[in-house]
Design an enzyme around this catalytic site. Structure first.
Site, mmCIF file in Angstrom:
data_model
loop_
_atom_site.group_PDB
_atom_site.id
_atom_site.type_symbol
_atom_site.label_atom_id
_atom_site.label_comp_id
_atom_site.label_asym_id
_atom_site.label_seq_id
_atom_site.Cartn_x
_atom_site.Cartn_y
_atom_site.Cartn_z
ATOM 1 N N PHE A 29 9.308 67.966 67.225
ATOM 2 C CA PHE A 29 9.962 66.799 66.634
ATOM 3 C C PHE A 29 9.016 66.198 65.603
ATOM 4 O O PHE A 29 7.791 66.185 65.783
ATOM 5 C CB PHE A 29 10.300 65.772 67.718
ATOM 6 C CG PHE A 29 11.116 64.615 67.201
ATOM 7 C CD1 PHE A 29 12.397 64.812 66.728
ATOM 8 C CD2 PHE A 29 10.585 63.336 67.190
ATOM 9 C CE1 PHE A 29 13.152 63.745 66.241
ATOM 10 C CE2 PHE A 29 11.332 62.270 66.723
ATOM 11 C CZ PHE A 29 12.612 62.465 66.246
ATOM 12 N N ASP A 79 0.641 66.037 72.912
ATOM 13 C CA ASP A 79 1.957 65.420 72.756
ATOM 14 C C ASP A 79 2.759 65.831 73.987
ATOM 15 O O ASP A 79 3.304 66.939 74.058
ATOM 16 C CB ASP A 79 2.627 65.892 71.471
ATOM 17 C CG ASP A 79 3.992 65.234 71.225
ATOM 18 O OD1 ASP A 79 4.581 64.721 72.198
ATOM 19 O OD2 ASP A 79 4.466 65.252 70.077
ATOM 20 N N HIS A 127 7.576 65.552 76.408
ATOM 21 C CA HIS A 127 8.514 66.301 77.248
ATOM 22 C C HIS A 127 7.943 66.579 78.637
ATOM 23 O O HIS A 127 8.580 67.308 79.411
ATOM 24 C CB HIS A 127 8.833 67.664 76.611
ATOM 25 C CG HIS A 127 9.494 67.597 75.281
ATOM 26 N ND1 HIS A 127 9.816 68.731 74.551
ATOM 27 C CD2 HIS A 127 9.908 66.554 74.529
ATOM 28 C CE1 HIS A 127 10.385 68.383 73.411
ATOM 29 N NE2 HIS A 127 10.447 67.063 73.367
ATOM 30 N N GLN A 129 11.838 57.303 75.362
ATOM 31 C CA GLN A 129 13.088 57.172 74.606
ATOM 32 C C GLN A 129 14.261 57.562 75.501
ATOM 33 O O GLN A 129 14.092 58.219 76.523
ATOM 34 C CB GLN A 129 12.986 58.062 73.353
ATOM 35 C CG GLN A 129 14.205 58.104 72.482
ATOM 36 C CD GLN A 129 15.155 59.228 72.850
ATOM 37 O OE1 GLN A 129 14.783 60.176 73.546
ATOM 38 N NE2 GLN A 129 16.382 59.125 72.406
ATOM 39 N N LYS A 175 14.597 60.934 77.303
ATOM 40 C CA LYS A 175 13.448 61.517 77.967
ATOM 41 C C LYS A 175 13.609 61.531 79.486
ATOM 42 O O LYS A 175 14.551 60.968 80.036
ATOM 43 C CB LYS A 175 12.165 60.766 77.572
ATOM 44 C CG LYS A 175 11.825 60.876 76.096
ATOM 45 C CD LYS A 175 11.655 62.321 75.661
ATOM 46 C CE LYS A 175 11.164 62.480 74.243
ATOM 47 N NZ LYS A 175 12.118 62.045 73.224
ATOM 48 N N ARG A 220 -6.966 42.368 69.204
ATOM 49 C CA ARG A 220 -7.321 41.155 69.935
ATOM 50 C C ARG A 220 -7.627 41.469 71.395
ATOM 51 O O ARG A 220 -6.811 42.081 72.082
ATOM 52 C CB ARG A 220 -6.150 40.171 69.851
ATOM 53 C CG ARG A 220 -6.444 38.771 70.337
ATOM 54 C CD ARG A 220 -5.201 37.915 70.167
ATOM 55 N NE ARG A 220 -5.468 36.528 70.526
ATOM 56 C CZ ARG A 220 -4.526 35.595 70.657
ATOM 57 N NH1 ARG A 220 -3.247 35.924 70.465
ATOM 58 N NH2 ARG A 220 -4.839 34.369 70.984
ATOM 59 N N TYR A 273 -8.312 33.677 68.417
ATOM 60 C CA TYR A 273 -7.838 34.573 67.364
ATOM 61 C C TYR A 273 -8.980 35.332 66.714
ATOM 62 O O TYR A 273 -9.062 35.471 65.490
ATOM 63 C CB TYR A 273 -7.017 33.803 66.320
ATOM 64 C CG TYR A 273 -5.816 33.130 66.925
ATOM 65 C CD1 TYR A 273 -4.697 33.871 67.266
ATOM 66 C CD2 TYR A 273 -5.823 31.775 67.203
ATOM 67 C CE1 TYR A 273 -3.595 33.274 67.860
ATOM 68 C CE2 TYR A 273 -4.737 31.152 67.794
ATOM 69 C CZ TYR A 273 -3.626 31.912 68.132
ATOM 70 O OH TYR A 273 -2.556 31.320 68.723
ATOM 71 N N ARG A 307 2.616 46.493 71.740
ATOM 72 C CA ARG A 307 2.716 46.081 73.139
ATOM 73 C C ARG A 307 4.125 46.312 73.686
ATOM 74 O O ARG A 307 5.121 45.989 73.030
ATOM 75 C CB ARG A 307 2.339 44.603 73.301
ATOM 76 C CG ARG A 307 0.882 44.280 72.987
ATOM 77 C CD ARG A 307 0.567 42.827 73.298
ATOM 78 N NE ARG A 307 1.386 41.910 72.531
ATOM 79 C CZ ARG A 307 1.009 41.333 71.394
ATOM 80 N NH1 ARG A 307 -0.182 41.585 70.877
ATOM 81 N NH2 ARG A 307 1.809 40.502 70.761
#
Length: 388
Positions: free
Chosen positions: A89, A160, A163, A186, A189, A218, A225, A235
């Site tokens: 992909f 990767d 799968h 996703q 999956k 951060r 900050y 996140r």
């Protein structure tokens, strides 16, 4: 066998029950819906890391971001090169390209569809900063050969594993293989919250850098900050994490069922003239089977597409396989190699064949009954016989 007596009511996907509902309510009622103030993401990371044998897991927004973050943590920068399989992909290459790196496609094996390690070795230059094997359809790439290549060349591996949730290589889970691994949640999956991803890290240093970069640079406890490095907001939210905790609890049972069904289906498909199922590699000691994959060698892309359309019309959730990444326009928009399409194609003769003649069936088919495996093979045989 007549069409009327076939049971093609395969299990639905995604699967869920009250465990997901309870998790969503739990996330709602804790009153903090982002990871810094809540508990669901932290708990999911602990559970996911333990399940995969990894020291650390970091939940992120999606699988593409997981790859991008993993590459960035390993030092992939503008102008460097990342070796990727040509048959995958396109997120595999785009994650590198979004960092300004050049994605270098290499050929795959004709029976596993995983990266050809010799081709990867031949592609290494003094600019290579990572090698990205993809565990296609859950079949783990040759991690022994890749580990040796990494040790000999000094180039790190990024798995990767989009799968490969729950996969094992020679008894080792993917988090125990000593390299960073990126996974996707996703909707299609093996476990899902609609979207989402995770990175498995082998050590504290890479995890800490990954955390900083996934949270705009951060630190967790920062209130002033003070951003210690560059980064972005990758996140994961608390609601998605609560769903993924529930999904993880049923993953083992689903893998068990698929492991039982694939050898049967593979044998039945192999008996159909012209059909070659994806190889069963005994070194992958646990294969979660993201899709049931097979080839019809010699079939043109056009006729393969017609065959898939017919399989769908006959009740099978069938898909054409990935295009060769270098044959998509999106591959050429950012940080493309100096070669032409045809030059890359000449280096990737197996990919040229596989992307044209390979087919996969949704992994929910492998959650069906033994009798349904026979139905699948019958339908494939009938559709092939009917192909003009």
């Amino acid at each position: 066998m007549t069409e009327s007596i076939r049971d093609l009511a395969f299990p639905a996907w995604p699967q869920y029950d009250d465990t997901e509902r309870e998790g969503l309510i739990r996330a709602l009622e804790q009153g903090q819906w982002w990871r810094i103030g809540g508990n669901e993401v932290n708990l999911f990371e602990e559970e996911f890391a333990q399940y995969h044998g990894a020291p650390y897991a970091l939940a992120v927004t999606n699988g593409t971001h997981a790859l991008e973050l993993a590459l960035e943590v390993l030092g992939v920068t503008r102008g460097s090169e990342v070796i990727v399989p040509a048959f995958t992909f396109i997120s595999s290459s785009q994650a590198a390209q979004r960092l300004g790196a050049v994605a270098v496609p290499v050929d795959v094996e004709p029976d596993s569809y995983n990266i050809d390690v010799a081709a990867a070795a031949a592609a290494i230059t003094d600019r290579t900063s990572a090698i990205m094997p993809v565990h296609i359809a859950g079949l783990v790439a040759d991690m022994d050969a890749l580990a040796k290549l990494s040790a000999d060349s000094g180039v790190p591996i990024v798995q990767d594993a989009a799968h490969a949730h729950g996969a094992q290589w020679q008894g080792k889970r993917i988090g125990e293989l000593g390299s960073v691994a990126a996974l996707s949640f996703q909707n299609g999956k093996l476990m899902t919250a609609g979207e989402g991803g995770a990175v498995l890290f082998p050590d504290a240093e890479s995890y800490e850098l990954g955390f900083l970069k996934h949270s705009c640079g951060r630190p967790k406890t920062d209130r002033k900050y003070f951003h210690r490095t560059s980064g972005s907001n990758f996140r994961l939210n608390e609601f998605s994490a609560s769903v993924l905790r529930a999904q993880l609890k049923r993953l083992d049972g689903q893998i068990d069922t698929r492991e039982q069904r694939w050898p049967l289906l593979a044998g039945l498909l192999a008996a159909v003239p012209g059909v070659v199922p994806q190889r069963i590699d005994e070194r992958t000691t646990r294969n979660p089977h993201y899709m049931a994959m097979f080839r019809v060698p010699g079939l043109s892309e056009e006729r393969r597409n017609e065959l898939v359309d017919d399989l769908i019309a006959r009740g099978l959730p069938a898909f054409v396989a990935f295009r060769a990444i270098y044959r998509s326009d999106g591959f050429w928009e950012h940080s493309a190699p100096a070669e032409t399409v045809e030059q890359i194609a000449a280096r990737c003769p197996v990919t040229e064949e596989v992307f044209r003649d390979a087919i996969w069936l949704h992994h929910r088919t492998l959650l069906g009954t033994e009798q349904q495996m026979h139905h699948i093979a019958d339908i494939v045989a009938e559709a092939l016989a009917a192909l003009p």
